[in-house]
Design an enzyme around this catalytic site. Structure first.
Site, PDB file in Angstrom:
ATOM      1  N   HIS A 314       0.865  -1.278  -0.003  1.00 27.93           N
ATOM      2  CA  HIS A 314      -0.004  -0.059   0.053  1.00 27.93           C
ATOM      3  C   HIS A 314       1.026   1.338  -0.196  1.00 27.93           C
ATOM      4  O   HIS A 314       2.015   1.257   0.486  1.00 27.93           O
ATOM      5  CB  HIS A 314      -0.817  -0.177   1.339  1.00 27.93           C
ATOM      6  CG  HIS A 314      -2.180   0.755   1.165  1.00 27.93           C
ATOM      7  ND1 HIS A 314      -1.595   2.364   1.433  1.00 27.93           N
ATOM      8  CD2 HIS A 314      -3.600   0.839   0.726  1.00 27.93           C
ATOM      9  CE1 HIS A 314      -3.188   3.024   1.056  1.00 27.93           C
ATOM     10  NE2 HIS A 314      -4.093   1.811   0.696  1.00 27.93           N
ATOM     11  N   ASP A 372      -8.062  -5.589   0.217  1.00 28.40           N
ATOM     12  CA  ASP A 372      -8.455  -6.269  -0.883  1.00 28.40           C
ATOM     13  C   ASP A 372      -8.008  -7.889  -0.663  1.00 28.40           C
ATOM     14  O   ASP A 372      -8.474  -8.722  -1.562  1.00 28.40           O
ATOM     15  CB  ASP A 372      -7.911  -5.840  -2.149  1.00 28.40           C
ATOM     16  CG  ASP A 372      -8.782  -4.493  -2.387  1.00 28.40           C
ATOM     17  OD1 ASP A 372      -9.729  -4.455  -2.249  1.00 28.40           O
ATOM     18  OD2 ASP A 372      -7.899  -3.480  -2.898  1.00 28.40           O
TER      19      ASP A 372
HETATM   20  N1  CMC Z   1       3.897  -7.142  -5.177  1.00 30.68           N
HETATM   21  C1  CMC Z   1       5.034  -7.214  -5.096  1.00 30.68           C
HETATM   22  N2  CMC Z   1       5.930  -6.332  -5.069  1.00 30.68           N
HETATM   23  C2  CMC Z   1       5.402  -5.167  -4.477  1.00 30.68           C
HETATM   24  C3  CMC Z   1       4.012  -5.207  -4.321  1.00 30.68           C
HETATM   25  C4  CMC Z   1       3.327  -6.160  -4.694  1.00 30.68           C
HETATM   26  N3  CMC Z   1       2.094  -6.288  -4.362  1.00 30.68           N
HETATM   27  N4  CMC Z   1       3.584  -3.695  -3.918  1.00 30.68           N
HETATM   28  C5  CMC Z   1       4.784  -3.059  -4.013  1.00 30.68           C
HETATM   29  N5  CMC Z   1       5.929  -3.835  -4.398  1.00 30.68           N
HETATM   30  C6  CMC Z   1       7.337  -3.598  -4.542  1.00 30.68           C
HETATM   31  C7  CMC Z   1       7.779  -2.749  -5.705  1.00 30.68           C
HETATM   32  O1  CMC Z   1       8.243  -3.599  -6.703  1.00 30.68           O
HETATM   33  C8  CMC Z   1       9.070  -1.917  -5.309  1.00 30.68           C
HETATM   34  O2  CMC Z   1       9.922  -2.573  -5.118  1.00 30.68           O
HETATM   35  P1  CMC Z   1      11.421  -1.995  -5.316  1.00 30.68           P
HETATM   36  O3  CMC Z   1      11.494  -1.083  -4.195  1.00 30.68           O
HETATM   37  O4  CMC Z   1      12.419  -3.130  -5.348  1.00 30.68           O
HETATM   38  O5  CMC Z   1      11.273  -1.371  -6.761  1.00 30.68           O
HETATM   39  C9  CMC Z   1       8.393  -1.556  -3.907  1.00 30.68           C
HETATM   40  O6  CMC Z   1       7.538  -2.741  -3.345  1.00 30.68           O
HETATM   41  C10 CMC Z   1       7.715  -0.484  -3.504  1.00 30.68           C
HETATM   42  O7  CMC Z   1       6.523  -0.474  -4.453  1.00 30.68           O
HETATM   43  P2  CMC Z   1       5.725   0.732  -5.295  1.00 30.68           P
HETATM   44  O8  CMC Z   1       5.091   0.314  -6.422  1.00 30.68           O
HETATM   45  O9  CMC Z   1       6.706   1.948  -5.263  1.00 30.68           O
HETATM   46  O10 CMC Z   1       4.734   1.091  -4.326  1.00 30.68           O
HETATM   47  P3  CMC Z   1       3.576   2.265  -4.607  1.00 30.68           P
HETATM   48  O11 CMC Z   1       3.211   2.792  -3.290  1.00 30.68           O
HETATM   49  O12 CMC Z   1       3.773   2.787  -5.760  1.00 30.68           O
HETATM   50  O13 CMC Z   1       2.347   0.970  -4.868  1.00 30.68           O
HETATM   51  C11 CMC Z   1       0.469  -0.276  -4.710  1.00 30.68           C
HETATM   52  C12 CMC Z   1       1.244   0.730  -3.940  1.00 30.68           C
HETATM   53  C13 CMC Z   1      -0.790  -0.622  -3.746  1.00 30.68           C
HETATM   54  C14 CMC Z   1      -0.178  -0.075  -5.965  1.00 30.68           C
HETATM   55  C15 CMC Z   1       1.284  -1.503  -4.822  1.00 30.68           C
HETATM   56  O14 CMC Z   1       1.557  -2.078  -3.396  1.00 30.68           O
HETATM   57  C16 CMC Z   1       0.483  -2.901  -5.445  1.00 30.68           C
HETATM   58  O15 CMC Z   1       0.585  -2.609  -6.879  1.00 30.68           O
HETATM   59  N6  CMC Z   1      -0.011  -3.718  -4.934  1.00 30.68           N
HETATM   60  C17 CMC Z   1      -0.830  -4.863  -5.373  1.00 30.68           C
HETATM   61  C18 CMC Z   1      -2.354  -4.260  -5.830  1.00 30.68           C
HETATM   62  C19 CMC Z   1      -3.247  -3.941  -4.582  1.00 30.68           C
HETATM   63  O16 CMC Z   1      -3.191  -4.876  -3.949  1.00 30.68           O
HETATM   64  N7  CMC Z   1      -4.057  -2.929  -4.713  1.00 30.68           N
HETATM   65  C20 CMC Z   1      -4.767  -2.318  -3.613  1.00 30.68           C
HETATM   66  C21 CMC Z   1      -4.254  -1.519  -2.812  1.00 30.68           C
HETATM   67  S1  CMC Z   1      -5.525  -1.093  -1.313  1.00 30.68           S
HETATM   68  C22 CMC Z   1      -6.828  -0.824  -1.835  1.00 30.68           C
HETATM   69  C23 CMC Z   1      -7.200   0.370  -2.903  1.00 30.68           C
HETATM   70  O17 CMC Z   1      -6.166   1.255  -2.705  1.00 30.68           O
HETATM   71  O18 CMC Z   1      -7.903   0.467  -3.699  1.00 30.68           O
END
Ligand code: CMC
Length: 438
Positions: A314, A372
């Site tokens: 998140h 989720d």
């Molecule tokens: N699986 C694997 N790696 C992950 C994940 C994941 N679900 N989420 C983040 N990472 C890694 C990402 O690859 C990055 O690694 P590195 O630093 O080596 O490059 C690090 O963690 C930071 O991730 P980010 O993409 O910079 O984080 P963000 O804040 O931009 O993304 C997120 C947040 C929710 C989009 C992401 O965690 C994600 O895609 N999660 C899966 C989708 C999900 O469950 N979404 C629901 C969110 S809660 C409900 C809502 O908001 O609607």
């Protein structure tokens, strides 16, 4: 900040390297949470913008509605912890709270309930919109289209500068979105639309409109209604997430509330946001069995695979999402009520969570289950098809979107949202005719 002086707690001074130009930026304190540097004069003083793609370090507005402490795993609606609201409140009371700032007394609650219930039916002509969609349309597409079409039906509540219009639009959206959601489902499965029954509670009515058929009696299971109500409470608002920011940005132009909420629905749809609950079930189905978890986790950790552990991670929570904890508990309750002793999907999810929480990749990045991760398993057990999961999220979040839209419209200092950019394209150059190129 609302144009009125906020509580200042000091200043930050920015100096442009190699010059003696400085800008002194006021620091504004919230009630809780980090202070923010007010950068509004940065450009006029120093001629520079700030750069923050994804807005990870930017407060885009002042708000009194929802507070998250992502490190501590805290979520407050109007100051009330989500755990207390989940245990003692219900969705319509939470809706009142989010919209009005305080919990209602009995008379206010009764009036609010009546206000919502009076508006559950759709304009009969809106029915024909459904027929324009393919039967296999994703219900989010239908929801987005029909909610947008509401602007063409409720002309008597479109003046955003009139508080009565805003109030009626709020009631209409909160009351009618469940009807649209249920009808999107009925349309997909070819069953007759079931009209709302106002003697039922909000979640009961939604279950009734989705699962009842005219040919049979339908009794809403109170445990399932309570579970759905709880899911709605947990999803009702979440401060300035992508869809809420979309609603605010659309609303900042003076667009009508139905158009703004349709924009929010579109933004919620993506798998990184509300579409994640649907993606979690797809992911569990793909993994298939606990013995495939290690292989799947390796794929997730491989930067070239583009596979993510859906329902994990998140932007704000760097700790357990408090909603996920409640959701996990509810999941067991619902399965027990339904007499499901062993749900392979739940077992798989629990094992997957366990493996991830003990893997350094997830631990070092502070990736925990989000709301989720378990919601899809509950919704599936309750008989909702996967494609409806994000629609149910949208039903709940409509209250948050409307509350945030109201707050924005009522803010006297509100201006059109208009971010700037770091331009890295071609500098100015002269046009050359076709025969002079190459
Ligand atoms: N699986 C694997 N790696 C992950 C994940 C994941 N679900 N989420 C983040 N990472 C890694 C990402 O690859 C990055 O690694 P590195 O630093 O080596 O490059 C690090 O963690 C930071 O991730 P980010 O993409 O910079 O984080 P963000 O804040 O931009 O993304 C997120 C947040 C929710 C989009 C992401 O965690 C994600 O895609 N999660 C899966 C989708 C999900 O469950 N979404 C629901 C969110 S809660 C409900 C809502 O908001 O609607």
């Amino acid at each position: 900040m609302n144009g009125t002086p906020y509580t200042g707690t000091g200043t930050v001074t920015v100096t442009l390297d190699g010059t003696n130009q400085t800008a002194t930026l006021p620091l504004a304190a919230g009630t809780i949470g980090p202070s923010v540097a007010d950068i509004r004069k940065l450009y006029s003083d120093l001629g520079i913008f700030t750069f923050d793609p994804g807005y990870g370090g930017t407060a885009a507005c002042e708000s009194k509605i929802t507070y998250i402490d992502g490190d501590a795993g805290v979520l407050l609606y109007r100051g009330y912890p989500i755990e207390q609201l989940a245990e003692h409140s219900n969705f319509l009371e939470v809706a009142y709270l989010l919209l009005n700032g305080e919990l209602p007394d009995a008379a206010q609650m009764a009036e609010f309930d009546r206000g919502v219930l009076r508006h559950t039916m759709l304009h009969e002509q809106l029915r024909s919109f459904f027929n324009g969609f393919r039967r296999d349309a994703h219900p989010m597409a239908v929801l987005c289209g029909v909610v947008g079409a509401m602007s063409a039906f409720y002309h008597d509540s479109l003046d955003i500068n009139d508080p009565d219009h805003r109030r009626i639009s709020a009631f209409r959206l909160i009351a009618k979105v469940p009807t649209i959601a249920a009808w999107a489902y009925k349309y997909a499965i070819g069953q007759p639309f079931v009209y709302p029954r106002n003697s039922l509670g909000y979640a009961e009515n939604l279950l009734y409109m989705m699962h009842a058929v005219p040919a049979e009696e339908y009794h809403v299971n109170p445990v399932l209604a309570r579970a759905l109500d709880l899911i709605l409470v947990l999803h009702a608002d979440h401060e300035q997430n992508a869809s809420t920011s979309t609603v605010r940005l659309a609303g900042s132009t003076g667009a009508n509330p139905f158009a703004c909420i349709a924009a929010g629905i579109a933004s919620l749809w993506g798998p990184a946001h509300g579409g994640a609950n649907e993606a979690v079930l797809k992911m569990l189905a793909e993994i298939g069995h606990a013995r495939h978890i290690p292989e799947f986790i390796e794929k997730v950790k491989d930067k070239n695979s583009n596979v993510r552990l859906m329902g994990f991670g998140h932007r704000v929570y760097k700790n357990y999402d408090p909603r996920a904890k409640i959701m996990q508990h509810t999941c067991h309750e619902v399965l027990r009520e339904l007499g499901i002793k062993d749900d392979p999907l739940l077992d798989l999810a629990v094992e997957l969570e366990h493996v991830a929480l003990h893997d350094d990749y997830f631990v070092s990045r502070k990736l925990y289950p989000n709301v989720d991760f378990y919601s899809g398993i509950i919704l599936k057990a309750m008989g909702f098809p996967t494609s409806m999961f994000t629609v149910l999220f949208a039903v709940a979040r409509t209250v948050g979107w409307v509350s945030q839209w109201m707050e924005m419209v009522e803010d006297p200092s509100q201006r059109i949202g208009r971010p700037r950019q770091l331009y890295t394209g071609a500098p100015q150059r002269d046009y050359r005719p076709l025969d002079a190129r190459g």
